[in-house]
Every structure is written in C-alpha cells, then in structure tokens.
Scaffold this active site. Sequence first.
Site, short mmCIF file in Angstrom:
data_model
loop_
_atom_site.label_atom_id
_atom_site.label_comp_id
_atom_site.label_asym_id
_atom_site.label_seq_id
_atom_site.Cartn_x
_atom_site.Cartn_y
_atom_site.Cartn_z
N MET A 9 -6.56 -12.32 -6.90
CA MET A 9 -5.81 -11.19 -6.35
C MET A 9 -6.49 -10.57 -5.13
O MET A 9 -5.86 -9.84 -4.37
CB MET A 9 -5.61 -10.11 -7.42
N SER A 10 -7.76 -10.85 -4.93
CA SER A 10 -8.51 -10.24 -3.82
C SER A 10 -8.21 -10.93 -2.49
O SER A 10 -8.45 -12.13 -2.34
CB SER A 10 -10.01 -10.34 -4.10
#
Length: 220
Positions: free
Chosen positions: A11-12
């Site tokens: 998700m980063s």
Amino acid sequence: MSKIVLYGIDMSPPVRACLVTLKALEVPFEYKVINLGTGENRSPEFLKMNPQGTVPVLDDNGIIVTDSHAICIYLCEKYAKTDALYPKELLKRTEVNQRLFFDASVIYKALWNVSSVFWIRGITEVTKERTDNVHGALRLTETLLEKPYIAGDTVTIADFCCAATVSSVPAVFDIDEQKYPRITAWLARLSELPYFEKYNNIGAKEYSTFMRSQWTKVEL
C-alpha cells in the site's frame, strides 16, 4: 550478484516506486512484507536498520539504504546496464533529481498530510484545506507533464516515484480526467509497462480502497 532484500508494504507509494525500479532493472530480489499494524517497523531489529521506522528499506548484502528516492538512485547507479532510467548527462540528471525532490516535498507531502492524521491520530475526516493541497500538487504535476514523461521523452525513476504517489490520490478523491488530462494519459502510458500493473497499480488500488473505507467525511 549480492542478495537484495526490500522491506515494505504494497500500500505504500514509496515502496511501490522501489518495486517498480527493481523490476525495470531486472534485478533479482526478495520482498519482505512489514506489518505496520502490529508495529513490526518499531521492533529493535527493524529500527537498527532504519531508526525512522519507515518503509521502504533496502538491504543489499549488508548495505542498508532508506528512503525510496535514495534507494531508486542507488539501484540505478549500481545495477543499471544503461543510464536510461537515471541519466548521467548533467542537465538530464538535474531534471530527474528535481522531479524526485518534487515528489518528496510536494506530491507525497500533500498526500501524507491527508493520511497521516488517520494513521497517527485516528482522525477520519479530511478537511478542505488538505484536499486543496492535494489538488495544488496535481496542478503542478499537470504543468510539469509537458512531455510524455515527468522528466522528458523517456521513462526515468522520476516517473516511478511520482506516479506511485499520484496513483494513490484516489485514496482521497478520483482524479478528474477533464481537469488533469496529462496526468491521466501519463498514468495510462506507464500502465502499459509490463511490470507496472502488478507492482504499482494493484497496491495503489488496495491503498485507495482501504483509505476510502475509513473516511467518514471528505471536504472537496
């Protein structure tokens, strides 16, 4: 070739920039997912590698590199077969560097200012001031996209870093194709790369879906 390990989470945006760079360079690596929810990034072992407790972290056979922009530069300098992704010519490299700093100080900062209040303080409302800042970053990105890519006519690591962040903006609001036609075309162009969908877009959609499920109010 030395063993490369990348620590992160899909998700980063910064982690995804590094994943895409590794795939573009065709460098073998091991990917270790760090569970931020359980505080794995605050463990003594992780903090020894990166006292900031942030991802991504690159371990290249004992050489530790933190910060996605530094990691992407390091990978190109050490493993690239050509200088296409990070040009050696001074003016071209300067433009790439400027875009990398633009991502860190403008685009990512605007997005982080929205999401950080949730991650740090549990606040589920996004103020208009914060969404306006994201729009401001997008307008500047739109202006910089005079050519097919963010730093010229060819793909560079500046595209990977900036696009990883911009493609995460739907965590706050959808990117309007009418307002941002250059950005829309640019992201579509990058999505044609054989590794971009798997190593960036899937994680960006996961991030956006999660964040939208948490917001109780977004002022546009």
